[in-house]
Design a protein around this motif. Structure first.
Motif, mmCIF file in Angstrom:
data_model
loop_
_atom_site.group_PDB
_atom_site.id
_atom_site.type_symbol
_atom_site.label_atom_id
_atom_site.label_comp_id
_atom_site.label_asym_id
_atom_site.label_seq_id
_atom_site.Cartn_x
_atom_site.Cartn_y
_atom_site.Cartn_z
ATOM 1 N N HIS A 1 0.845 -1.191 0.000
ATOM 2 C CA HIS A 1 0.000 0.000 0.000
ATOM 3 C C HIS A 1 0.882 1.242 0.000
ATOM 4 C CE1 HIS A 1 0.804 0.308 4.359
ATOM 5 N NE2 HIS A 1 0.495 -0.977 4.427
ATOM 6 N N GLY A 2 0.283 2.367 -0.300
ATOM 7 C CA GLY A 2 1.057 3.567 -0.563
ATOM 8 C C GLY A 2 1.791 4.150 0.618
ATOM 9 N N SER A 3 1.371 3.856 1.852
ATOM 10 C CA SER A 3 2.025 4.449 3.019
ATOM 11 C C SER A 3 3.184 3.606 3.534
ATOM 12 C CB SER A 3 0.996 4.646 4.141
ATOM 13 O OG SER A 3 0.407 3.417 4.519
ATOM 14 N N MET A 4 3.483 2.493 2.888
ATOM 15 C CA MET A 4 4.603 1.653 3.307
ATOM 16 C C MET A 4 5.931 2.286 2.923
ATOM 17 S SD MET A 4 3.261 -2.075 2.047
ATOM 18 C CE MET A 4 4.930 -2.743 2.111
ATOM 19 N N PRO A 5 7.008 1.991 3.651
ATOM 20 C CA PRO A 5 8.343 2.392 3.203
ATOM 21 C C PRO A 5 8.644 1.808 1.820
ATOM 22 C CG PRO A 5 8.407 1.624 5.481
ATOM 23 C CD PRO A 5 7.032 1.307 4.963
ATOM 24 N N LEU A 6 9.371 2.556 1.025
ATOM 25 C CA LEU A 6 9.634 2.125 -0.347
ATOM 26 C C LEU A 6 10.351 0.780 -0.404
ATOM 27 C CD1 LEU A 6 10.661 5.553 -1.912
ATOM 28 C CD2 LEU A 6 8.468 4.373 -2.080
ATOM 29 N N ARG A 7 11.232 0.514 0.567
ATOM 30 C CA ARG A 7 11.955 -0.763 0.559
ATOM 31 C C ARG A 7 10.983 -1.931 0.706
ATOM 32 N NH1 ARG A 7 13.183 -3.903 4.489
ATOM 33 N NH2 ARG A 7 12.659 -2.320 6.044
ATOM 34 N N GLU A 8 9.986 -1.781 1.578
ATOM 35 C CA GLU A 8 9.009 -2.849 1.759
ATOM 36 C C GLU A 8 8.105 -3.000 0.534
ATOM 37 O OE1 GLU A 8 6.876 -2.466 5.398
ATOM 38 O OE2 GLU A 8 8.690 -2.064 6.585
ATOM 39 N N GLN A 9 7.804 -1.894 -0.151
ATOM 40 C CA GLN A 9 7.045 -1.990 -1.396
ATOM 41 C C GLN A 9 7.840 -2.789 -2.431
ATOM 42 O OE1 GLN A 9 5.861 1.868 -2.773
ATOM 43 N NE2 GLN A 9 4.647 2.333 -0.957
ATOM 44 N N ASP A 10 9.127 -2.518 -2.515
ATOM 45 C CA ASP A 10 9.968 -3.248 -3.469
ATOM 46 C C ASP A 10 9.983 -4.745 -3.164
ATOM 47 O OD1 ASP A 10 10.583 -0.895 -4.774
ATOM 48 O OD2 ASP A 10 12.470 -0.587 -3.706
ATOM 49 N N GLU A 11 10.035 -5.097 -1.882
ATOM 50 C CA GLU A 11 10.054 -6.506 -1.502
ATOM 51 C C GLU A 11 8.751 -7.197 -1.903
ATOM 52 O OE1 GLU A 11 10.727 -6.580 2.671
ATOM 53 O OE2 GLU A 11 12.865 -6.052 2.528
ATOM 54 N N ALA A 12 7.638 -6.471 -1.815
ATOM 55 C CA ALA A 12 6.347 -7.078 -2.130
ATOM 56 C C ALA A 12 6.213 -7.417 -3.606
ATOM 57 C CB ALA A 12 5.217 -6.143 -1.698
ATOM 58 N N VAL A 13 6.823 -6.623 -4.487
ATOM 59 C CA VAL A 13 6.679 -6.868 -5.927
ATOM 60 C C VAL A 13 7.818 -7.712 -6.487
ATOM 61 C CG1 VAL A 13 5.419 -4.701 -6.199
ATOM 62 C CG2 VAL A 13 7.882 -4.729 -6.607
ATOM 63 N N ALA A 14 8.842 -7.995 -5.689
ATOM 64 C CA ALA A 14 10.003 -8.750 -6.176
ATOM 65 C C ALA A 14 9.673 -10.236 -6.305
ATOM 66 C CB ALA A 14 11.182 -8.558 -5.232
ATOM 67 N N PRO A 15 10.388 -10.958 -7.186
ATOM 68 C CA PRO A 15 10.165 -12.407 -7.317
ATOM 69 C C PRO A 15 10.533 -13.137 -6.034
ATOM 70 C CG PRO A 15 11.472 -11.542 -9.159
ATOM 71 C CD PRO A 15 11.401 -10.454 -8.138
ATOM 72 N N CYS A 16 9.847 -14.247 -5.783
ATOM 73 C CA CYS A 16 10.157 -15.094 -4.628
ATOM 74 C C CYS A 16 11.374 -15.969 -4.927
ATOM 75 C CB CYS A 16 8.970 -16.001 -4.300
ATOM 76 S SG CYS A 16 7.606 -15.159 -3.502
ATOM 77 N N PRO A 17 12.101 -16.385 -3.892
ATOM 78 C CA PRO A 17 13.174 -17.363 -4.111
ATOM 79 C C PRO A 17 12.593 -18.666 -4.653
ATOM 80 C CG PRO A 17 13.340 -16.354 -1.932
ATOM 81 C CD PRO A 17 12.019 -15.945 -2.500
ATOM 82 N N PRO A 18 13.373 -19.452 -5.381
ATOM 83 C CA PRO A 18 12.879 -20.733 -5.911
ATOM 84 C C PRO A 18 12.326 -21.608 -4.801
ATOM 85 C CG PRO A 18 15.023 -20.183 -6.856
ATOM 86 C CD PRO A 18 14.764 -19.177 -5.781
ATOM 87 N N GLY A 19 11.181 -22.247 -5.090
ATOM 88 C CA GLY A 19 10.565 -23.151 -4.133
ATOM 89 C C GLY A 19 9.678 -22.480 -3.108
ATOM 90 N N SER A 20 9.490 -21.168 -3.197
ATOM 91 C CA SER A 20 8.630 -20.472 -2.239
ATOM 92 C C SER A 20 7.556 -19.678 -2.981
ATOM 93 C CB SER A 20 9.452 -19.543 -1.347
ATOM 94 O OG SER A 20 10.085 -18.537 -2.126
ATOM 95 N N ARG A 21 6.542 -19.252 -2.238
ATOM 96 C CA ARG A 21 5.439 -18.481 -2.808
ATOM 97 C C ARG A 21 5.139 -17.304 -1.890
ATOM 98 N NH1 ARG A 21 0.662 -22.783 -3.727
ATOM 99 N NH2 ARG A 21 -0.081 -21.227 -5.235
ATOM 100 N N LYS A 22 4.324 -16.388 -2.395
ATOM 101 C CA LYS A 22 3.908 -15.269 -1.542
ATOM 102 C C LYS A 22 2.445 -14.931 -1.800
ATOM 103 C CE LYS A 22 5.398 -11.407 -4.558
ATOM 104 N NZ LYS A 22 6.101 -12.116 -5.629
ATOM 105 N N VAL A 23 1.823 -14.380 -0.772
ATOM 106 C CA VAL A 23 0.493 -13.794 -0.853
ATOM 107 C C VAL A 23 0.658 -12.306 -0.585
ATOM 108 C CG1 VAL A 23 -1.809 -13.692 0.154
ATOM 109 C CG2 VAL A 23 -0.663 -15.903 -0.106
ATOM 110 N N VAL A 24 0.251 -11.479 -1.553
ATOM 111 C CA VAL A 24 0.405 -10.027 -1.428
ATOM 112 C C VAL A 24 -0.965 -9.406 -1.184
ATOM 113 C CG1 VAL A 24 1.226 -7.907 -2.518
ATOM 114 C CG2 VAL A 24 2.395 -10.069 -2.977
ATOM 115 N N LEU A 25 -1.146 -8.800 -0.014
ATOM 116 C CA LEU A 25 -2.377 -8.110 0.337
ATOM 117 C C LEU A 25 -2.210 -6.648 -0.033
ATOM 118 C CD1 LEU A 25 -2.898 -9.690 3.882
ATOM 119 C CD2 LEU A 25 -3.714 -10.539 1.670
#
Length: 448
Positions: A251-275
Motif C-alpha cells: 500500500h502507498g504508506s509503506m516504506p519504499l523498501r518494503e514496497q519493493d520486496e512485495a513486488v520482487a520475485p520469490c526465491p525458488p521453491g517459495s510463494r507469496k500472498v500479497v495483500l
C-alpha cells in the motif's frame, strides 16, 4: 530486437512514431501486458523532433514511477538516475545525462508552475490516464494551454489500458488513436458472492487458501484499505498458510523498501500472498502472480459540500477496474481470479469510475489555477469541467484563508501556500503557525 523480446506494443510502434512525427498529439490504448509503459518512452528517445530535449512521463503512484524507471534503466544496462530517472515525493533520482524522467502527477504540477513552457522537455506522456486523478486532469489541462500559448511543438501522448479514447482524442484536437492488443494469457474467473453477515477478511482469507490449493504461483489480493489488509493477514495467520508461503503487504504508506520486496520475485521453491490496495491495479507487475482475489471494493475520497470536509468512503469498483485487477493474474502465464461478488452484481457495476475531479474537494485545484493565473476553469480545456458549485465553494474557502483576494486573484500568502504543495487548509495552518513560532508543531500535525 530478438523475437523472444518482442511485446505487442512493438507492432504499433511505427504507427505511434509516425503520428508524433507528423503531429503533436496522440492517444494510445494498449491492453495490460502490451509493454506501453516501458517501451514507448525508450522508442521516442530516437525521435528527431526532441532536438535534445527530455521526455517526461507521468505515473499515478510513486511505486509505479520508480518501478517503470528502474525497469527501463535495466533494459539499457544502467541504473535509475542515468539515462532514465524519476522524481517522486521525498525522492529524486536524476542526473546530468537523464533523458527520460518518470514523475508522479503532483510533481508535474509543481514543474509547470515553475516553468509553464517546460522548455527542457519535448513531450509529456500521461500513463494510465483512465484512473482520472484530479492531478492528472489538471496536468493535462495546463499542458494543453501551455502548448497552445507557449510551446506549439510540445508533444502530448495520453496512454491507458481502459479509456474512452474518442473523448480524449476530441479534447486533443482530433488526435489519432492507436490501438494495441495486450499479451494477456487466459484467466479463469470464479465468482464467490459474500453472505449478508460475513466478514470481508474471512471471505478473502478463504478465497486465498482456495487459490493456493488450485493455482500455482503467487496470489495478489485486492482490498479497500490498510485496516482490511491487517485483518485479512491476521485471518490467514490463524488459518495457517502452506509451508514456504510468505505474507506481504502493498500500500502507498509503506516504506519504499518494503514496497519493493512485495513486488520482487520469490526465491525458488517459495510463494507469496500479497495483500494490496489499488496501488497494484495498474502500471506495475507483481512478479510471480498467477492468482488474484478481488474484494471488489475501493476506498475513495468524497467531498461533502455541507461540511466542507473530505471523507473516505468504501464503494464497489467499476467493471474497468475489476478487469484491470483480473488481468494481473494473466501477465506471464494462464491464471485465475476469485471475485467476492456474484455475476449479477458484476453486470450492475458502473463501466468506469467517476473522475476524482467530479467528487473531490476542489480547493487544491482552485489554488493551483489561481497560481497559474486562471480565475475561471472555463479558460482551460478539460475532459470534464470542474463542477461550478464545488469550485465556487473552494474559492470561498481560499478567500477566507487569505489565499485569494476579493477579485479572485492569488495573494502573496496564497502563493506561499501553493508553494508548500499541501492542502490549502494545512498550508495556511503551517504558515500561520510559523509566524507564531509553532511551525514545527504545525508541520507535525499536518503530517498526521
Amino acid at each position: 530486437m530478438a523475437e523472444v523480446d518482442r511485446l505487442p506494443i512493438d507492432e504499433v510502434m511505427p504507427e505511434l512514431l509516425k503520428a508524433l512525427d507528423s503531429g503533436t498529439r496522440a492517444v494510445l490504448v494498449a491492453q495490460p501486458g502490451a509493454g506501453k509503459t516501458t517501451r514507448v518512452p525508450l522508442a521516442l528517445l530516437k525521435s528527431g523532433w526532441l532536438e535534445g530535449r527530455k521526455l517526461l512521463m507521468l505515473e499515478p503512484r510513486r511505486l509505479a514511477a520508480r518501478s517503470a524507471a528502474a525497469y527501463m534503466a535495466r533494459s539499457l544496462g544502467e541504473s535509475a538516475g542515468e539515462t532514465v530517472g524519476y522524481r517522486v515525493r521525498l525522492e529524486t533520482k536524476v542526473g546530468p545525462g537523464t533523458r527520460i524522467e518518470v514523475v508522479t502527477e503532483g510533481v508535474l504540477t509543481r514543474m509547470l508552475q515553475e516553468d509553464p513552457a517546460l522548455e527542457a522537455y519535448g513531450a509529456v506522456i500521461f500513463d494510465e490516464f483512465h484512473e482520472r486523478h484530479l492531478s492528472s486532469d489538471l496536468g493535462l489541462a495546463l499542458c494543453l494551454q501551455s502548448a497552445s500559448l507557449l510551446r506549439e511543438d510540445l508533444r502530448l501522448l495520453v496512454m491507458s489500458a481502459t479509456l474512452a479514447a474518442g473523448k480524449v482524442s476530441e479534447l486533443l484536437g482530433g488526435a489519432p488513436v492507436i490501438l494495441s492488443e495486450g499479451r494477456q494469457y487466459p484467466v479463469e474467473t470464479f465468482y464467490r458472492p459474500r453472505g449478508s453477515g460475513s466478514r470481508l477478511e474471512q471471505d478473502a482469507a478463504a478465497a486465498v487458501l482456495e487459490a493456493l490449493r488450485q493455482q500455482e504461483g503467487d496470489v495478489l489480493v485486492f482490498l479497500p484499505g490498510m485496516a482490511e489488509i491487517r485483518r485479512t493477514g491476521d485471518a490467514l495467520r490463524r488459518l495457517g498458510l502452506p509451508d514456504g508461503t510468505a505474507l506481504r503487504q502493498l500500500h502507498g504508506s509503506m516504506p519504499l523498501r518494503e514496497q519493493d520486496e512485495a513486488v520482487a520475485p520469490c526465491p525458488p521453491g517459495s510463494r507469496k500472498v500479497v495483500l494490496a490496495t489499488g496501488i497494484a491495479e495498474s502500471s506495475l507487475t507483481v512478479a510471480g502472480v498467477r492468482a488474484v482475489v478481488d474484494a471488489g471494493l475501493a476506498r475513495v475520497p468524497k467531498f461533502s459540500p455541507r461540511t466542507g470536509m473530505t471523507r473516505l468512503e468504501t464503494e464497489p469498483v467499476s467493471r474497468a477496474s475489476a478487469d484491470q485487477r483480473r488481468g494481473r493474474a494473466g501477465r506471464t502465464a494462464p491464471g485465475a481470479c476469485w471475485r467476492l461478488w456474484g455475476e449479477e452484481a458484476h453486470r450492475h457495476l458502473p463501466p468506469f469510475a467517476t473522475p476524482e475531479l467530479m467528487e473531490a474537494d476542489l480547493a487544491p485545484l482552485a489554488l493551483e489555477l489561481a497560481a497559474w493565473g486562471v480565475q475561471d476553469p472555463a479558460e482551460l480545456d478539460w475532459l470534464d469541467v470542474p463542477p461550478a458549485a464545488a469550485y465556487a465553494q473552494a474559492c470561498e474557502l481560499l478567500q477566507r484563508l487569505g489565499a485569494l483576494a476579493d477579485d479572485g486573484r492569488i495573494t502573496p500568502h496564497g502563493r506561499r501556500m501553493a508553494a508548500l504543495g499541501g492542502h490549502p487548509r494545512l498550508a495556511h495552518m503551517a504558515l500561520a503557525a510559523a509566524g507564531l513560532g509553532w511551525g514545527d508543531a504545525a508541520c507535525e500535525l499536518a503530517a498526521l
